[in-house]
Design a protein around this motif. Structure first.
Motif, short mmCIF file in Angstrom:
data_model
loop_
_atom_site.label_atom_id
_atom_site.label_comp_id
_atom_site.label_asym_id
_atom_site.label_seq_id
_atom_site.Cartn_x
_atom_site.Cartn_y
_atom_site.Cartn_z
N CYS A 50 -16.63 10.06 0.88
CA CYS A 50 -15.74 10.19 -0.30
C CYS A 50 -15.24 11.62 -0.44
CB CYS A 50 -16.41 9.69 -1.57
SG CYS A 50 -17.63 10.77 -2.32
N HIS A 51 -16.00 12.59 0.07
CA HIS A 51 -15.51 13.96 0.01
C HIS A 51 -14.38 14.22 1.01
CE1 HIS A 51 -18.81 14.98 -2.69
NE2 HIS A 51 -18.14 16.09 -2.92
N ILE A 52 -14.34 13.45 2.08
CA ILE A 52 -13.19 13.55 2.98
C ILE A 52 -11.95 13.04 2.27
CG2 ILE A 52 -12.18 12.65 5.12
CD1 ILE A 52 -15.05 12.61 6.29
N ARG A 53 -12.06 11.87 1.65
CA ARG A 53 -10.90 11.31 0.94
C ARG A 53 -10.50 12.18 -0.24
NH1 ARG A 53 -14.36 6.99 1.40
NH2 ARG A 53 -14.48 6.62 -0.85
N ASP A 54 -11.49 12.72 -0.95
CA ASP A 54 -11.19 13.58 -2.09
C ASP A 54 -10.53 14.87 -1.62
OD1 ASP A 54 -11.76 13.52 -5.07
OD2 ASP A 54 -12.48 15.53 -4.58
N GLY A 55 -10.97 15.37 -0.46
CA GLY A 55 -10.35 16.57 0.09
C GLY A 55 -8.87 16.35 0.39
N ILE A 56 -8.55 15.18 0.92
CA ILE A 56 -7.14 14.83 1.18
C ILE A 56 -6.33 14.92 -0.11
CG2 ILE A 56 -5.61 12.91 1.75
CD1 ILE A 56 -6.79 13.97 4.25
N ALA A 57 -6.87 14.34 -1.19
CA ALA A 57 -6.16 14.33 -2.47
C ALA A 57 -5.95 15.73 -3.01
CB ALA A 57 -6.92 13.47 -3.49
N ARG A 93 -3.37 17.70 -0.90
CA ARG A 93 -2.01 17.24 -1.21
C ARG A 93 -1.54 17.82 -2.54
NH1 ARG A 93 -1.56 10.96 -1.12
NH2 ARG A 93 0.66 11.49 -1.24
N PHE A 94 -2.48 17.87 -3.50
CA PHE A 94 -2.10 18.40 -4.82
C PHE A 94 -1.72 19.87 -4.74
CE2 PHE A 94 -3.55 21.09 -8.28
CZ PHE A 94 -2.63 20.71 -9.26
N PHE A 95 -2.54 20.69 -4.10
CA PHE A 95 -2.25 22.12 -4.07
C PHE A 95 -0.98 22.42 -3.30
CE2 PHE A 95 -6.81 23.16 -5.23
CZ PHE A 95 -6.47 23.79 -6.43
N ARG A 96 -0.72 21.67 -2.24
CA ARG A 96 0.55 21.85 -1.51
C ARG A 96 1.72 21.55 -2.43
NH1 ARG A 96 5.32 19.66 -0.36
NH2 ARG A 96 4.29 17.63 -0.28
N TRP A 97 1.58 20.45 -3.20
CA TRP A 97 2.63 20.07 -4.15
C TRP A 97 2.81 21.14 -5.22
CZ3 TRP A 97 2.06 19.36 -9.43
CH2 TRP A 97 3.18 18.85 -10.11
N LEU A 98 1.70 21.62 -5.79
CA LEU A 98 1.79 22.59 -6.89
C LEU A 98 2.47 23.87 -6.43
CD1 LEU A 98 1.06 23.40 -9.79
CD2 LEU A 98 -1.11 24.30 -8.89
N LYS A 131 -1.09 14.99 -12.06
CA LYS A 131 -0.61 14.83 -10.69
C LYS A 131 -1.78 14.71 -9.72
CE LYS A 131 2.81 14.61 -7.74
NZ LYS A 131 3.84 13.53 -7.81
N LEU A 132 -2.83 15.51 -9.93
CA LEU A 132 -4.00 15.40 -9.08
C LEU A 132 -4.62 14.01 -9.20
CD1 LEU A 132 -6.18 16.43 -7.20
CD2 LEU A 132 -7.27 17.56 -9.14
N LEU A 133 -4.65 13.47 -10.41
CA LEU A 133 -5.18 12.12 -10.60
C LEU A 133 -4.36 11.10 -9.81
CD1 LEU A 133 -7.26 10.31 -12.04
CD2 LEU A 133 -5.65 10.16 -13.97
N GLU A 134 -3.04 11.29 -9.77
CA GLU A 134 -2.18 10.39 -8.98
C GLU A 134 -2.58 10.40 -7.51
OE1 GLU A 134 2.04 10.93 -9.31
OE2 GLU A 134 1.93 11.22 -11.49
N PHE A 135 -2.82 11.59 -6.99
CA PHE A 135 -3.20 11.70 -5.58
C PHE A 135 -4.56 11.05 -5.33
CE2 PHE A 135 -0.22 15.48 -5.40
CZ PHE A 135 0.68 14.88 -4.54
N ARG A 136 -5.50 11.23 -6.25
CA ARG A 136 -6.82 10.61 -6.07
C ARG A 136 -6.71 9.08 -6.12
NH1 ARG A 136 -9.78 15.32 -8.99
NH2 ARG A 136 -11.00 16.18 -7.26
N LYS A 137 -5.82 8.57 -6.93
CA LYS A 137 -5.67 7.12 -7.03
C LYS A 137 -5.21 6.50 -5.72
CE LYS A 137 -4.81 6.72 -12.02
NZ LYS A 137 -3.79 6.45 -13.06
N GLU A 184 -6.57 7.04 -2.95
CA GLU A 184 -7.70 7.00 -2.03
C GLU A 184 -8.58 5.76 -2.24
OE1 GLU A 184 -7.72 9.12 0.44
OE2 GLU A 184 -5.93 10.01 -0.47
N LYS A 185 -9.12 5.27 -1.14
CA LYS A 185 -9.95 4.06 -1.14
C LYS A 185 -11.18 4.23 -2.05
CE LYS A 185 -12.99 1.42 1.94
NZ LYS A 185 -13.64 1.42 3.26
N ASP A 186 -11.50 3.18 -2.79
CA ASP A 186 -12.70 3.09 -3.64
C ASP A 186 -12.71 4.08 -4.79
OD1 ASP A 186 -13.82 0.93 -2.35
OD2 ASP A 186 -15.09 2.13 -1.03
N PHE A 187 -11.56 4.64 -5.13
CA PHE A 187 -11.50 5.55 -6.28
C PHE A 187 -11.62 4.73 -7.56
CE2 PHE A 187 -8.96 7.83 -9.55
CZ PHE A 187 -9.73 8.98 -9.64
#
Length: 639
Positions: free
Chosen positions: A337-344, A347-352, A370-376, A378-381
């Protein structure tokens, strides 16, 4: 402010009208389960004081109103409370009197102090009672909470207690059936010669039964109590009817569950105590956590009902110790889950940065959303693990900052240091990460402070230590680079983390103040590593990773393993494996302050981040995010 005074006045009138007038009334930040984060129905201290921080205890007398809280909340308290009627007691400072000493010093002999026994643990009640007795004062239980009564009188009653849907978490995530967990608890009960085990902490109940809920925001728990005997498992939940699908899942896992109404717990325990007293050899004991409420302790022993109350085994909960050590399935879930969370988060910091660089307006709340959108994506969030802390500029210095959606919104500016503390709940684990980034060009002092905090985090993350040492031993490692120049931070360095449970989990942690029930570090624990620095009114810096404790030998992949020459005379060597995967902001780093070891450690970490997340970003066609991450993870070389 007028409302705060009105509420205090009404409470004082109620205190004076009690059968025995109260000289002081204590309002903890607590529910009946000693939860760190509470539901609005239990937010009594917040309602009476106006202070919304998650920790603090209010004391109201006829002439004074005070709140004890720690260094995370000093700035927040001074912003939120009416300082003409409320006094902040900075409990982290050595010169601040404890609540017990303040009461003993400021009240007259013979004074009566009241508190709702459901909102105070036995471990808190007993020393307070002892201190007041020594001062010739009395602590009494007020079963009908006075703040709740005041709310009704002022036509602002507390909301209903939530009892939302509960869900079953399969063993593909938990790694162990509820039946196995109950069997192990019963084995412990035999060893303790306990006739029953009463479980009151909500995360312990959720863990034991492999169930999750949503009764407290961000915490996947449900209001309940659990009573385990050698022959029965009784869940006190809602009106007592356990949904058929839940009962069937538990039966498949080897647990036949019986349901009783949530509010029946005290009456049931009193009846059970009476039954044990009448049918036995008088040697029955009830096992419960010392962190269970005073009310539950009294009910379980039959105090007030029996001539000779039952013996209580009141100590650290066996469930707390069991869930502290994650099994292999849970640990792998945390890593994934930390791999998937890292992706989110990447993506957020690049966007910001892209938005701020283009001159677009982004508020703190828009960033968190916006960060919440990226986390959503991800699988099993399953949701956030706590309310995000998006502190821009001066707001970053408020350690548990929470922007209001109702008032003016603070924009994130190109001149800001931006601190973002956030986390996610996933079916396979829980995340908690803080990264601090500058939206433009940091000042030399900001770079210096950023780097000293980073040095502290690396010192903890790379530490080797004997198996069984308590977490507070490691705290100074995180502070040394700050202490060297007279800087510090007013919070602990690390806390335990639950598996798709509470983001703050005891009984272990890393802090300048020892965790009272820390059994000592062992392999398989999940902790945070989060030193910081805060310049009030200007900026805040915090670097937070989650780490797992691992056994280390010379062959282990650990940056200090090769230097081992012994294993602490057979005690065993432990270290940390960092599972958070998000780069640090390189423009904020003063390379001159880093040793060669620290520089190599940071480069190796960034290489691992890029090799883990980069291919996944490309697989998903996120080329811009990939290129941004590649740049952020580029090796740092001596200039």
């Amino acid at each position: 402010m007028d409302m705060s005074l009105q509420r205090l006045t009404a409470l004082r009138a109620l205190m004076a009208s009690q059968p025995t007038a109260l000289a002081a009334y204590i309002v903890p930040t607590a529910d009946a389960h000693n939860s760190e984060y509470i539901s609005p129905v239990d937010a009594r201290r917040e309602w009476i004081s106006g202070f919304t921080g998650s920790a603090g205890t209010a004391v109201v007398t006829s002439a004074q109103a005070l709140v004890w809280t720690d260094g995370r909340y000093y700035t927040q308290f001074e912003k939120e409370a009416d300082l003409t009627i409320w006094t902040l007691m900075k409990q982290s400072l050595p010169e601040t009197l404890s609540m017990e000493k303040w009461l003993a010093t400021n009240l007259l002999a013979g004074s009566i102090v009241g508190v709702d026994p459901k909102t105070m643990t036995r471990e808190e009640w007993t020393p307070l009672q002892t201190a007041l007795t020594k001062a010739r004062m009395q602590l009494i239980a007020i079963d009908n909470n006075l703040v709740d009564q005041v709310r009704v009188l002022l036509k602002d009653p507390p909301p209903d207690r939530p009892h939302n849907e509960i869900i079953h978490l399969p063993t593909q995530y938990t790694g162990k059936t509820a039946g196995q967990k109950i069997s192990e608890l019963r084995e412990n009960m035999v060893q303790k010669k306990a006739s029953a085990l009463v479980i009151t902490a909500l995360d312990e109940i959720a863990y034991t039964l492999n169930l999750r809920g949503s009764d407290i925001a961000y915490n996947p728990v449900f209001f309940s109590y659990l009573l385990v005997t050698p022959t029965s498992v009784v869940l006190f939940w809602h009106r007592g009817h356990i949904p058929e699908v839940i009962a069937d899942k538990l039966l498949e896992e080897g647990v036949k569950i019986e349901g009783k109404p949530y509010d029946d717990i005290e009456a049931t325990l009193r009846s059970f105590a009476k039954e044990l007293s009448e049918n036995g050899d008088g040697e029955h004991s009830i096992w419960l956590s010392g962190e269970a409420s005073e009310a539950i302790h009294r009910a379980a022993s039959g105090e007030g009902d029996l001539k000779k109350p039952l013996n209580l085994i009141s100590e650290v909960s066996p469930v707390a110790l069991a869930k502290l050590i994650k099994n292999d399935v849970e640990l792998e879930g945390f890593r994934q889950c930390h791999i998937r969370d890292g992706i989110a988060v990447v993506r957020f910091f690049r966007w910001l940065h892209s938005q701020i660089d283009k001159g677009e307006t982004v508020t703190e709340i828009q960033a968190a959303d916006k960060l919440l959108e990226f986390r959503k994506d991800e699988k099993d969030f399953m949701g956030a693990s706590f309310e995000s802390i998006p502190g821009a500029g001066e707001n970053g210095a408020i350690i548990h900052y929470s922007p209001s959606r109702d008032g003016p919104q603070r924009d994130i500016r190109s001149t800001d240091m931006f601190l973002l503390d956030s986390g996610g709940q996933y079916k396979d684990g829980t995340t908690d990460i803080t990264r601090t980034r500058h939206m433009g060009e940091p000042t030399p002092f900001q770079k210096d402070a950023f780097t000293r905090v980073l040095k502290g985090q690396i010192s903890v993350g790379s530490a080797l230590y004997p198996k069984g040492v308590k977490g507070n031993v490691l705290d100074s490692f995180a502070r040394k680079a700050l202490w060297d120049v007279g800087l510090d931070y007013a919070h602990g360095t690390g806390h335990g983390v639950g598996h798709f449970l509470n983001v703050h989990e005891g009984p272990s942690g890393i802090s300048w103040r020892p965790y009272p029930h820390d059994p000592g570090l062992k392999p398989g624990q999940i902790l945070s590593n989060e030193p910081g620095y805060y310049k009030v009114g200007e900026f805040g810096i915090r670097h937070e990773d989650l780490v797992e404790t691992i056994a280390v030998t010379k062959e282990t992949k650990h940056p200090r393993a090769a230097d081992l020459i012994s294993d602490y005379d057979g005690r065993g060597v432990l270290g940390f494996n960092t599972i958070t995967l998000v780069p640090h902001h390189q423009i904020c780093i003063n390379q001159e302050l880093l040793t060669d070891f620290e520089l190599n450690y940071l480069n190796a970490y960034h290489e691992r981040v890029f090799k883990t997340l980069g291919p996944l970003l490309m697989e998903r066609g996120l080329k811009e995010d990939y290129e941004w991450l590649e740049k952020e993870c580029s090796p740092i070389s001596r200039s």
